[in-house]
Design a protein around this motif. Structure first.
Motif, PDB file in Angstrom:
ATOM      1  N   ALA A   1     -11.307   0.511  -7.968  1.00 45.95           N
ATOM      2  CA  ALA A   1     -12.202  -0.606  -7.634  1.00 45.95           C
ATOM      3  C   ALA A   1     -11.435  -1.887  -7.347  1.00 45.95           C
ATOM      4  O   ALA A   1     -11.857  -2.696  -6.506  1.00 45.95           O
ATOM      5  N   ASP A   2     -10.289  -2.096  -8.010  1.00 47.18           N
ATOM      6  CA  ASP A   2      -9.558  -3.345  -7.810  1.00 47.18           C
ATOM      7  C   ASP A   2      -9.006  -3.475  -6.396  1.00 47.18           C
ATOM      8  O   ASP A   2      -8.738  -4.584  -5.933  1.00 47.18           O
ATOM      9  N   LEU A   3      -8.846  -2.341  -5.701  1.00 48.37           N
ATOM     10  CA  LEU A   3      -8.349  -2.405  -4.321  1.00 48.37           C
ATOM     11  C   LEU A   3      -9.436  -2.872  -3.351  1.00 48.37           C
ATOM     12  O   LEU A   3      -9.134  -3.226  -2.206  1.00 48.37           O
ATOM     13  N   LEU A   4     -10.685  -2.867  -3.808  1.00 49.26           N
ATOM     14  CA  LEU A   4     -11.804  -3.280  -2.950  1.00 49.26           C
ATOM     15  C   LEU A   4     -12.355  -4.643  -3.348  1.00 49.26           C
ATOM     16  O   LEU A   4     -13.296  -5.138  -2.726  1.00 49.26           O
ATOM     17  N   GLY A   5     -11.777  -5.238  -4.372  1.00 45.83           N
ATOM     18  CA  GLY A   5     -12.321  -6.478  -4.913  1.00 45.83           C
ATOM     19  C   GLY A   5     -12.370  -7.630  -3.930  1.00 45.83           C
ATOM     20  O   GLY A   5     -13.265  -8.488  -4.014  1.00 45.83           O
TER      21      GLY A   5
ATOM     22  N   PRO B   1      -4.923   7.549   0.167  1.00 46.25           N
ATOM     23  CA  PRO B   1      -4.934   7.835   1.600  1.00 46.25           C
ATOM     24  C   PRO B   1      -5.734   6.798   2.379  1.00 46.25           C
ATOM     25  O   PRO B   1      -6.752   6.288   1.887  1.00 46.25           O
ATOM     26  N   VAL B   2      -5.272   6.499   3.588  1.00 46.99           N
ATOM     27  CA  VAL B   2      -5.975   5.500   4.392  1.00 46.99           C
ATOM     28  C   VAL B   2      -7.379   5.980   4.741  1.00 46.99           C
ATOM     29  O   VAL B   2      -8.321   5.179   4.867  1.00 46.99           O
ATOM     30  N   ARG B   3      -7.561   7.284   4.861  1.00 44.18           N
ATOM     31  CA  ARG B   3      -8.896   7.826   5.122  1.00 44.18           C
ATOM     32  C   ARG B   3      -9.853   7.473   3.987  1.00 44.18           C
ATOM     33  O   ARG B   3     -10.987   7.053   4.223  1.00 44.18           O
ATOM     34  N   ALA B   4      -9.401   7.665   2.753  1.00 36.56           N
ATOM     35  CA  ALA B   4     -10.250   7.354   1.601  1.00 36.56           C
ATOM     36  C   ALA B   4     -10.537   5.862   1.518  1.00 36.56           C
ATOM     37  O   ALA B   4     -11.649   5.442   1.168  1.00 36.56           O
ATOM     38  N   LEU B   5      -9.546   5.039   1.865  1.00 34.72           N
ATOM     39  CA  LEU B   5      -9.728   3.595   1.829  1.00 34.72           C
ATOM     40  C   LEU B   5     -10.780   3.153   2.850  1.00 34.72           C
ATOM     41  O   LEU B   5     -11.662   2.329   2.554  1.00 34.72           O
ATOM     42  N   ALA B   6     -10.712   3.707   4.076  1.00 34.13           N
ATOM     43  CA  ALA B   6     -11.700   3.369   5.102  1.00 34.13           C
ATOM     44  C   ALA B   6     -13.099   3.817   4.684  1.00 34.13           C
ATOM     45  O   ALA B   6     -14.095   3.082   4.862  1.00 34.13           O
ATOM     46  N   ASP B   7     -13.199   5.008   4.112  1.00 42.73           N
ATOM     47  CA  ASP B   7     -14.494   5.522   3.661  1.00 42.73           C
ATOM     48  C   ASP B   7     -15.073   4.637   2.561  1.00 42.73           C
ATOM     49  O   ASP B   7     -16.282   4.351   2.536  1.00 42.73           O
ATOM     50  N   ALA B   8     -14.204   4.188   1.647  1.00 49.76           N
ATOM     51  CA  ALA B   8     -14.663   3.325   0.562  1.00 49.76           C
ATOM     52  C   ALA B   8     -15.178   1.994   1.095  1.00 49.76           C
ATOM     53  O   ALA B   8     -16.195   1.466   0.613  1.00 49.76           O
ATOM     54  N   CYS B   9     -14.508   1.430   2.082  1.00 45.94           N
ATOM     55  CA  CYS B   9     -14.940   0.162   2.665  1.00 45.94           C
ATOM     56  C   CYS B   9     -16.327   0.304   3.311  1.00 45.94           C
ATOM     57  O   CYS B   9     -17.214  -0.544   3.136  1.00 45.94           O
ATOM     58  N   LEU B  10     -16.514   1.378   4.061  1.00 44.80           N
ATOM     59  CA  LEU B  10     -17.818   1.597   4.703  1.00 44.80           C
ATOM     60  C   LEU B  10     -18.912   1.841   3.672  1.00 44.80           C
ATOM     61  O   LEU B  10     -20.034   1.332   3.789  1.00 44.80           O
ATOM     62  N   LEU B  11     -18.609   2.619   2.656  1.00 42.14           N
ATOM     63  CA  LEU B  11     -19.607   2.915   1.636  1.00 42.14           C
ATOM     64  C   LEU B  11     -19.978   1.662   0.851  1.00 42.14           C
ATOM     65  O   LEU B  11     -21.159   1.455   0.506  1.00 42.14           O
TER      66      LEU B  11
ATOM     67  N   ARG C   1      -4.473  -7.473   3.447  1.00 43.27           N
ATOM     68  CA  ARG C   1      -3.215  -6.799   3.782  1.00 43.27           C
ATOM     69  C   ARG C   1      -2.441  -6.450   2.513  1.00 43.27           C
ATOM     70  O   ARG C   1      -1.872  -5.351   2.390  1.00 43.27           O
ATOM     71  N   ALA C   2      -2.442  -7.361   1.555  1.00 49.99           N
ATOM     72  CA  ALA C   2      -1.756  -7.089   0.286  1.00 49.99           C
ATOM     73  C   ALA C   2      -2.425  -5.934  -0.454  1.00 49.99           C
ATOM     74  O   ALA C   2      -1.750  -5.091  -1.059  1.00 49.99           O
ATOM     75  N   LEU C   3      -3.759  -5.870  -0.407  1.00 53.89           N
ATOM     76  CA  LEU C   3      -4.470  -4.765  -1.048  1.00 53.89           C
ATOM     77  C   LEU C   3      -4.165  -3.440  -0.337  1.00 53.89           C
ATOM     78  O   LEU C   3      -4.054  -2.389  -0.977  1.00 53.89           O
ATOM     79  N   GLY C   4      -4.023  -3.490   0.981  1.00 53.22           N
ATOM     80  CA  GLY C   4      -3.659  -2.284   1.722  1.00 53.22           C
ATOM     81  C   GLY C   4      -2.282  -1.784   1.331  1.00 53.22           C
ATOM     82  O   GLY C   4      -2.061  -0.578   1.156  1.00 53.22           O
ATOM     83  N   ALA C   5      -1.339  -2.717   1.171  1.00 47.41           N
ATOM     84  CA  ALA C   5       0.010  -2.336   0.732  1.00 47.41           C
ATOM     85  C   ALA C   5      -0.029  -1.734  -0.672  1.00 47.41           C
ATOM     86  O   ALA C   5       0.658  -0.740  -0.963  1.00 47.41           O
ATOM     87  N   ALA C   6      -0.844  -2.326  -1.545  1.00 46.42           N
ATOM     88  CA  ALA C   6      -0.962  -1.793  -2.905  1.00 46.42           C
ATOM     89  C   ALA C   6      -1.548  -0.380  -2.888  1.00 46.42           C
ATOM     90  O   ALA C   6      -1.139   0.486  -3.663  1.00 46.42           O
ATOM     91  N   ALA C   7      -2.508  -0.141  -1.977  1.00 43.45           N
ATOM     92  CA  ALA C   7      -3.098   1.196  -1.860  1.00 43.45           C
ATOM     93  C   ALA C   7      -2.037   2.212  -1.439  1.00 43.45           C
ATOM     94  O   ALA C   7      -1.979   3.334  -1.965  1.00 43.45           O
ATOM     95  N   ALA C   8      -1.193   1.828  -0.485  1.00 41.33           N
ATOM     96  CA  ALA C   8      -0.125   2.730  -0.039  1.00 41.33           C
ATOM     97  C   ALA C   8       0.838   3.035  -1.180  1.00 41.33           C
ATOM     98  O   ALA C   8       1.247   4.185  -1.375  1.00 41.33           O
ATOM     99  N   GLU C   9       1.210   2.007  -1.947  1.00 43.10           N
ATOM    100  CA  GLU C   9       2.139   2.207  -3.052  1.00 43.10           C
ATOM    101  C   GLU C   9       1.556   3.114  -4.131  1.00 43.10           C
ATOM    102  O   GLU C   9       2.288   3.832  -4.815  1.00 43.10           O
ATOM    103  N   ARG C  10       0.237   3.101  -4.268  1.00 43.11           N
ATOM    104  CA  ARG C  10      -0.419   3.915  -5.296  1.00 43.11           C
ATOM    105  C   ARG C  10      -0.870   5.272  -4.760  1.00 43.11           C
ATOM    106  O   ARG C  10      -1.538   6.042  -5.449  1.00 43.11           O
ATOM    107  N   GLY C  11      -0.512   5.556  -3.511  1.00 46.81           N
ATOM    108  CA  GLY C  11      -0.787   6.877  -2.955  1.00 46.81           C
ATOM    109  C   GLY C  11      -2.225   7.093  -2.533  1.00 46.81           C
ATOM    110  O   GLY C  11      -2.680   8.243  -2.430  1.00 46.81           O
TER     111      GLY C  11
END
Length: 354
Positions: free
Chosen positions: A15-19, A56-66, A44-54
């Protein structure tokens, strides 16, 4: 449960990556303006943190839309749900195509390496260029053997190859599995490549590993020859009980010469060593003594230490050998005859196969 917690549970994205995402959307809806530089930098910083924590960009995009779908009016939510499903289909098709391309490339690579190491010449030069090899140059093949055979798909293959490419900045190095061996094909001009290969083998395989290194040869046939030399070096090391874990074909050239005339070497072994059968307990301990003395360059104290016996016992055995065979390790000419006969005995597995 709030929106971000629901999204995190549904998609697996923390959840913190979407805050910082929902406030950006809320501000855009209320002002009609695109996000400013500060907001974009935060995302952009949250995107970098998502990459560092493994994540997937697909899951990140899906979470944003949801997240927006759950917070939107019904009509907009329906559209976003359709967009999520459509994007999921796009992702599925894209990823499947990527996987198929990788599988095709891996299969082509396996077929090429198999043909290369067996000398099958069907469009070999043309196919070699695809993998970065210029077969008119000289190449060296090194092979590694472990207690457990190395098979296609072993992560070690890709790990070693990536390490070599990173070190030498060259893509004309191939690492693959063949006949249970880990095989490295490298240009002869990269003289440190086989040493680097050995370094990674030492760190990755078990205690029983060995590396064989062929001599440099040119052309497709040269790769085959170097591969066979490297494989034969390991086989010779095992048959002769050689101590070094890295065996170079260039250092073992005497053995193929010995085996080339099998009748002659059999005659030499029989003529020189057959009298050792008369020794109490058979010839094996006397053969081991000769090997230890030759390996220590005639130093009987060092040979005794290796054998775990007294120097006096070594002296006694050497005298016993001289009396039985008529050959003395102290005489230069006779020493050469004895040493060659002992090497031949190990190559022929004498007297076990006699």
């Amino acid at each position: 449960m709030d929106v971000l917690a629901h999204v995190s549970e549904a998609t697996g994205v923390p959840a913190d990556l979407l805050g910082g995402y929902l406030p950006v959307l809320t501000a855009a809806v209320s002002t009609g303006r695109l996000p400013g530089r500060d907001a974009v930098d935060g995302l952009r910083a949250l995107g970098a943190a998502a990459a560092e924590r493994g994540v997937p960009v697909r899951a990140l995009a899906d979470a944003c839309l949801l997240a927006r779908e759950l917070d939107a009016p019904p009509a907009e939510a329906q559209v976003l749900a359709a967009v999520r499903r459509a994007l999921a289909a796009y992702f599925d098709g894209y990823e499947e195509a990527q996987h198929q391309a990788i599988r095709r490339e891996d299969e082509a690579r396996r077929e090429f390496i198999g043909d290369l190491l067996q000398g099958r010449a069907d469009r070999l030069a043309e196919r070699a260029e695809h993998f970065g090899l210029r077969l008119a140059e000289g190449y060296v093949v090194a092979v590694a053997k472990d207690v457990a055979p190395v098979a296609d798909g072993d992560p070690l293959i890709r790990r070693v190859e990536e390490a070599l490419v990173t070190r030498f900045g060259s893509h004309n190095i191939l690492v693959a599995a063949r006949d249970g061996l880990l095989v490295c094909v490298a240009p002869a001009t990269l003289t440190a490549a086989t040493g680097e290969f050995t370094h990674h083998v030492r760190g990755s395989l078990g205690q029983g590993w060995r590396v064989g290194v062929g001599r440099p040869h040119r052309g497709p046939g040269g790769v085959v020859t170097s591969f066979r030399e490297a494989s034969d070096a390991i086989s010779l090391g095992e048959r002769l009980g050689l101590r070094p874990q890295v065996l170079r074909a260039a250092d073992l050239l005497v053995f193929p010469v010995l085996l080339r005339d099998r009748a002659a070497i059999e005659d030499l072994v029989t003529s020189v060593l057959d009298p050792l059968r008369e020794a109490r307990g058979g010839p094996e301990s006397l053969l081991e003594t000769l090997e230890a003395v030759f390996g220590a360059q005639g130093n009987q104290t060092a040979a005794a230490r290796k054998l775990g016996i007294s120097t006096r016992a070594v002296t006694y055995r050497l005298e016993r050998i001289r009396r039985l065979t008529g050959f003395s390790p102290d005489d230069p000419t006779q020493r050469f005859t004895l040493e060659t006969a002992v090497l031949g005995a190990r190559l022929l597995d004498w007297p076990a196969r006699d």
